[in-house]
Motif scaffolding. Structure first.
Motif, PDB file in Angstrom:
ATOM      1  N   LYS A  83      47.999  38.167  36.508  1.00 32.49           N
ATOM      2  CA  LYS A  83      46.786  38.836  36.975  1.00 32.49           C
ATOM      3  C   LYS A  83      46.163  39.661  35.857  1.00 32.49           C
ATOM      4  CE  LYS A  83      45.078  42.009  40.541  1.00 32.49           C
ATOM      5  NZ  LYS A  83      45.460  42.867  41.707  1.00 32.49           N
ATOM      6  N   GLY A  84      46.995  40.358  35.091  1.00 38.27           N
ATOM      7  CA  GLY A  84      46.485  41.152  33.984  1.00 38.27           C
ATOM      8  C   GLY A  84      45.856  40.296  32.902  1.00 38.27           C
TER       9      GLY A  84
ATOM     10  N   SER B 108      45.811  27.005  15.284  1.00 38.05           N
ATOM     11  CA  SER B 108      45.009  27.350  14.114  1.00 38.05           C
ATOM     12  C   SER B 108      43.683  27.995  14.493  1.00 38.05           C
ATOM     13  CB  SER B 108      44.757  26.106  13.261  1.00 38.05           C
ATOM     14  OG  SER B 108      45.971  25.596  12.767  1.00 38.05           O
ATOM     15  N   ILE B 109      43.079  27.556  15.585  1.00 33.25           N
ATOM     16  CA  ILE B 109      41.944  28.282  16.112  1.00 33.25           C
ATOM     17  C   ILE B 109      42.521  29.496  16.839  1.00 33.25           C
ATOM     18  CG2 ILE B 109      41.852  26.833  18.193  1.00 33.25           C
ATOM     19  CD1 ILE B 109      38.816  27.381  18.233  1.00 33.25           C
ATOM     20  N   GLY B 110      42.167  30.679  16.389  1.00 33.00           N
ATOM     21  CA  GLY B 110      42.880  31.883  16.805  1.00 33.00           C
ATOM     22  C   GLY B 110      42.709  32.278  18.251  1.00 33.00           C
ATOM     23  N   PHE B 111      41.983  31.478  19.053  1.00 34.38           N
ATOM     24  CA  PHE B 111      41.745  31.828  20.450  1.00 34.38           C
ATOM     25  C   PHE B 111      42.864  31.391  21.380  1.00 34.38           C
ATOM     26  CE2 PHE B 111      36.907  31.388  19.644  1.00 34.38           C
ATOM     27  CZ  PHE B 111      36.895  32.629  19.050  1.00 34.38           C
ATOM     28  N   PHE B 112      43.684  30.436  20.957  1.00 35.16           N
ATOM     29  CA  PHE B 112      44.615  29.812  21.884  1.00 35.16           C
ATOM     30  C   PHE B 112      46.047  29.810  21.343  1.00 35.16           C
ATOM     31  CE2 PHE B 112      40.510  27.602  22.574  1.00 35.16           C
ATOM     32  CZ  PHE B 112      40.239  28.119  23.830  1.00 35.16           C
ATOM     33  N   SER B 113      46.993  29.987  22.271  1.00 33.62           N
ATOM     34  CA  SER B 113      48.413  29.921  21.956  1.00 33.62           C
ATOM     35  C   SER B 113      49.006  28.663  22.569  1.00 33.62           C
ATOM     36  CB  SER B 113      49.124  31.151  22.525  1.00 33.62           C
ATOM     37  OG  SER B 113      49.173  31.077  23.942  1.00 33.62           O
ATOM     38  N   VAL B 114      50.299  28.473  22.377  1.00 35.83           N
ATOM     39  CA  VAL B 114      50.987  27.325  22.970  1.00 35.83           C
ATOM     40  C   VAL B 114      51.372  27.607  24.421  1.00 35.83           C
ATOM     41  CG1 VAL B 114      51.883  26.629  20.720  1.00 35.83           C
ATOM     42  CG2 VAL B 114      53.279  28.083  22.210  1.00 35.83           C
ATOM     43  N   PHE B 115      51.151  28.834  24.901  1.00 34.64           N
ATOM     44  CA  PHE B 115      51.580  29.217  26.236  1.00 34.64           C
ATOM     45  C   PHE B 115      50.507  28.891  27.280  1.00 34.64           C
ATOM     46  CE2 PHE B 115      53.531  32.291  23.249  1.00 34.64           C
ATOM     47  CZ  PHE B 115      54.839  31.842  23.366  1.00 34.64           C
ATOM     48  N   GLU B 116      50.959  28.575  28.491  1.00 33.09           N
ATOM     49  CA  GLU B 116      50.060  28.296  29.598  1.00 33.09           C
ATOM     50  C   GLU B 116      49.975  29.522  30.504  1.00 33.09           C
ATOM     51  OE1 GLU B 116      47.585  27.537  32.136  1.00 33.09           O
ATOM     52  OE2 GLU B 116      47.834  25.975  30.600  1.00 33.09           O
ATOM     53  N   THR B 117      48.783  30.116  30.580  1.00 36.18           N
ATOM     54  CA  THR B 117      48.593  31.347  31.349  1.00 36.18           C
ATOM     55  C   THR B 117      48.979  31.177  32.814  1.00 36.18           C
ATOM     56  OG1 THR B 117      46.778  31.952  29.874  1.00 36.18           O
ATOM     57  CG2 THR B 117      46.923  33.132  31.955  1.00 36.18           C
TER      58      THR B 117
END
Length: 800
Positions: free
Chosen positions: A156-157, A215-224
């Motif tokens: 939620k946060g 490499s695009i700093g907006f996204f990680s490997v984690f699924e929210t």
């Protein structure tokens, strides 16, 4: 000279080993001794979904002339424990945010016993009652846990924050955490209170994730959508965590739903993703949680296909050069009373081609299991994990003759034990065994000679934490013993943390400790742009001595990195909804290792007279970082406000002079706001503004026609004509880039369908006023590459 390491001091190592074994023998004996009282423990579940409820408040009150009260909060698995109870009759109440309170009673008629309970909470209709419970639970946590240099986040946060490309990601939450510096929109790495990316430990359900950011700093490997909790420690973390000297990000995924099949599909110009989950088997007993579940997620970047048409003004019409894919799956088997075991696997890959700069791609994959065990006849709470993973990265600079490559593969086995004491005090201890191998290939920038390092390493660690709650004090001493087998080094790491509850609204807190790590970055901290994120074990090709700023010379045995943390601050609640957190920190790094970009000679006997600093592959450095972080937070009903200001200074000493590393950002501001509109609060507006003062760089002070001496000593420098000019550089990192700032906005509209499925439409704009933030400058041509420009996006997701 005095030694910087322990190598060569075998009696001392043996003595520490004996201390290590004695400590854990005492732990086992003490545990047996503790198991002499009554314990009431159990789990709290959602009555409808059968999912565990975290942070539920369980209160036990004795029925006597002088009644006593004990309380506990359920953890992420819904587990709670109330220990060392006397015989007698007790009233028990259970409440949680969003649920009706349960009241019951229990009789403890033996001198020692373990009572296992289960509570299924029902959601109420009265919203006011929900809000009252939420505030109470939050207040209790503040007074019973130190929580210094720590930010707790849940799904939620995470969804409150503005999304990038119409997709929520944990990156947006980490980047607004106090003490965290990002170098921009591209590159995907973070720096925490003077530490480098290699000094951050990223955990997913106990497994180390070597490269968590694309490499695009907006996204990680984690699924929210899968995140149950994300705890970010920016310093002073307790003895449970080791192997890194700067920060820890501990991310926990939830299990698949046990009630029914569900999922989520979403698409935007940036990516498409899918989540599927549900039960595999169920117990015939409708009140039982026994059974098995699955959960699977996949996401794929669409920028290769969409960016040329959606953003024709980016990179002269060539689009955004990023491509990535992330896959994750987990199967969980649950027992009726909360014990469970999960098997999981993942695969991540990333590819990017920066025009006229570099090509980069990396892959990461792995799998394993973790379990939770609640022994029926023992008061101990046991968690464990076994996993294995690998990471490979390839990097080719366009002006380089040869690429850089790095890989790491290994496994990790760990057990964590918790014993609950009276008044929410507790003992935590555990052991960990890890083994990994690294392979790194690069080329010296001056001589173009090949540098290759292959290492095999084994690490063994044990830790002990004791949290004591007495009066107004919360005191938590701890010790971690980290043994690096390949180096024959046993490193003691003492830790301490404490909180004093001065009043109901004002709390003071401190923490500190020693931290060590074996990993070294395969990129230099002096590089202008750090795109290559490879791993090395502690290097051995290092100078034999190191000179500190005060002139003290020490022997160097290995490249293990070491840090000391000292942190102090306070929390103040102006109201139930408005709070302030202020922390000051100092990190001292007595030993760091860095790639030697100044190497001129091979390390061979013919050059015995040459100083180590000119022929070793790596250098030893020291340094420090200090600063102040301020967090002001307001949360009430529809409105959420988050304001962060960070001041920091970082310096490195290379044995000869001080220099400023590239991530030294003096001032950093993050302002976040979210407001929910509509009667059903189904329209949400989120904004974020970030300002960071300029990062350091080394200025160019002139040009000259260099000489390569292509014909050796017979070269005629009066007639040779070098095709490209050479650069004359100024003092290392003595200049500053322009200030970075960016404003993002996101608008979400939720629709609930007749079948209770949900559709969400997301409209977002990143870099609203199209700020041209510098990413890279070609020194010869003065060609500028900027961070990402204004990027509007529209996304839709369907949840069932």
């Amino acid at each position: 000279m005095c030694p910087l390491g322990y190598n060569g001091y075998e009696p001392k190592i043996m003595k520490l080993k004996n201390v290590f074994l004695t400590l854990f023998s005492l732990l086992i004996l003490s545990t047996l001794g503790y198991a002499q009282d009554n314990t009431v423990r159990g789990f709290v579940f959602d009555q409808e979904t059968k999912e565990p409820i975290a942070y539920a408040k369980v209160i036990l009150k004795s029925k006597s002339e002088t009644p006593t009260t004990q309380g506990a909060n359920s953890d992420l698995d819904g587990f709670f424990s109330l220990a060392q109870l006397d015989k007698g009759f007790y009233y028990i109440s259970v409440r949680a945010s969003g649920y009706l309170e349960i009241k019951d009673s229990i009789l403890l008629d033996k001198e020692k016993s373990i009572q296992n309970l289960r509570f299924d909470l029902k959601k109420p209709e009265d919203v006011k009652e929900i809000e009252g419970v939420e505030i109470s639970a939050s207040d209790k946590s503040k007074t019973t846990e130190v929580e210094i240099s720590m930010v707790k986040l849940d799904q939620k946060g995470l969804e409150r924050l503005p999304s990038f490309g119409a997709e929520n990601d944990i990156v947006s939450a980490i980047s607004v955490t106090p003490g965290v510096v990002t170098t921009g929109d591209q590159g995907g790495q973070i720096y925490v209170r003077g530490g480098t990316p290699i000094q951050n430990k990223i955990l997913l359900d106990g497994m180390t994730i070597y490269n968590p950011f694309h490499s695009i700093g907006f996204f990680s490997v984690f699924e929210t959508e899968l995140v149950k909790s994300a705890d970010v420690y920016t310093g002073g973390f307790d003895a449970q965590y080791g192997g890194r000297i700067s920060s820890v990000m501990d991310i926990t995924y939830r299990d698949g739903k046990s009630s029914k099949l569900g999922g989520k599909f979403s698409i935007s110009p940036f990516m498409a993703k899918a989540v599927m989950e549900g039960p595999l088997t169920r117990s015939k007993d409708s009140n039982s949680n026994a059974g098995s579940t699955f959960i699977f997620s996949a996401k794929k970047s669409l920028l290769d296909y969409s960016s040329r048409s959606a953003y024709p003004y980016v990179n002269n019409g060539s689009g955004l050069p990023f491509d990535f894919t992330d896959l994750y799956g987990k199967v969980t088997f649950k027992g009726d009373m909360g014990s469970k075991v999960s098997f999981f696997g993942f695969n991540n890959n990333d590819r990017v081609n920066y025009a006229n700069v570099a090509d980069l791609n990396w892959t990461s994959s792995g799998g394993g299991l973790n379990f939770l065990l609640i022994p029926g006849s023992s008061p101990i709470y046991i968690k464990g994990h076994l996993n294995a993973s690998g990471y490979n990265i390839f990097f080719q600079e366009n002006d380089s003759l040869a690429p850089r490559e790095s890989s790491i593969n290994g496994f990790d086995l760990g057990f964590d034990f918790t014993y609950f004491l009276k008044n929410q005090s507790e003992i935590n201890y555990g052991i960990n065994l890890g083994s990994f191998n690294t392979d790194f290939v690069t080329y010296n920038s001056t001589t173009l000679t090949k540098i290759q390092s292959k290492e095999n390493n084994t690490e063994f660690a044990g830790y002990f934490n004791y949290r004591l709650i007495t009066g107004r004090w919360v005191i938590q001493p701890g010790i971690r013993l980290q043994y690096y087998a390949s180096l024959s080094e046993l490193m003691p790491e003492p830790r301490i943390a404490a909180k004093f509850n001065a009043t109901e609204d004002l709390r003071f807190k401190v923490s500190g400790g020693r931290y060590t790590q074996n990993f070294t970055s395969a990129a230099s901290d002096r590089d202008i742009v750090n795109l290559f994120y490879g791993f090395l074990s502690a290097p051995t090709s290092i100078p034999s001595t190191f000179t500190y700023p005060n002139g003290k010379v020490v022997d160097v045995d290995n490249g293990l990195q070491v840090a000391w943390h000292a942190i102090g601050g306070f929390e103040y609640d102006f109201t139930k909804n408005l709070s302030l957190n202020v922390e000051g920190y100092y990190k001292y790094f007595p030993r760091l290792s860095n790639i030697n970009n100044n190497k001129l000679y091979d390390d061979i006997s013919a050059f015995y007279y040459i100083a180590d600093e000119s022929k070793k592959d790596f250098l030893i450095e020291s340094g420090f970082a200090y600063g102040v972080d301020v967090l002001l937070k307001y949360t009430k009903d529809r409105l959420f406000l988050w304001g962060v200001y960070s001041y920091g200074k970082t310096r490195r000493w290379d044995g000869f002079e001080y220099y400023t590393p590239l991530f030294d950002r003096r001032h950093n501001i993050n302002l976040v706001g979210t407001y929910a509109f509509g009667e059903k609060k189904n329209i949400e507006l989120s904004v974020r503004w970030n300002l960071g003062t300029g990062l350091p760089f080394t200025p160019t002070v002139g040009n000259y026609q260099g000489e390569t001496f292509s014909e050796g000593v017979t070269t005629d420098y009066t007639t040779s004509n070098v095709s490209e000019p050479s650069l004359l550089l100024g003092t290392l990192n003595s200049a500053r880039l322009p200030t970075y700032h960016r404003f993002d906005i996101t608008l979400k509209q939720n629709y609930e369908l007749k079948n209770k499925n949900k559709v969400e439409i997301i409209v977002g704009v990143t870099n609203v006023y199209n700020r041209e933030n510098i990413f890279y400058v070609n020194r010869l041509t003065n060609e500028k590459i900027y961070q990402l420009p204004i990027l509007p996006s529209v996304g839709v997701n369907y949840k069932f």
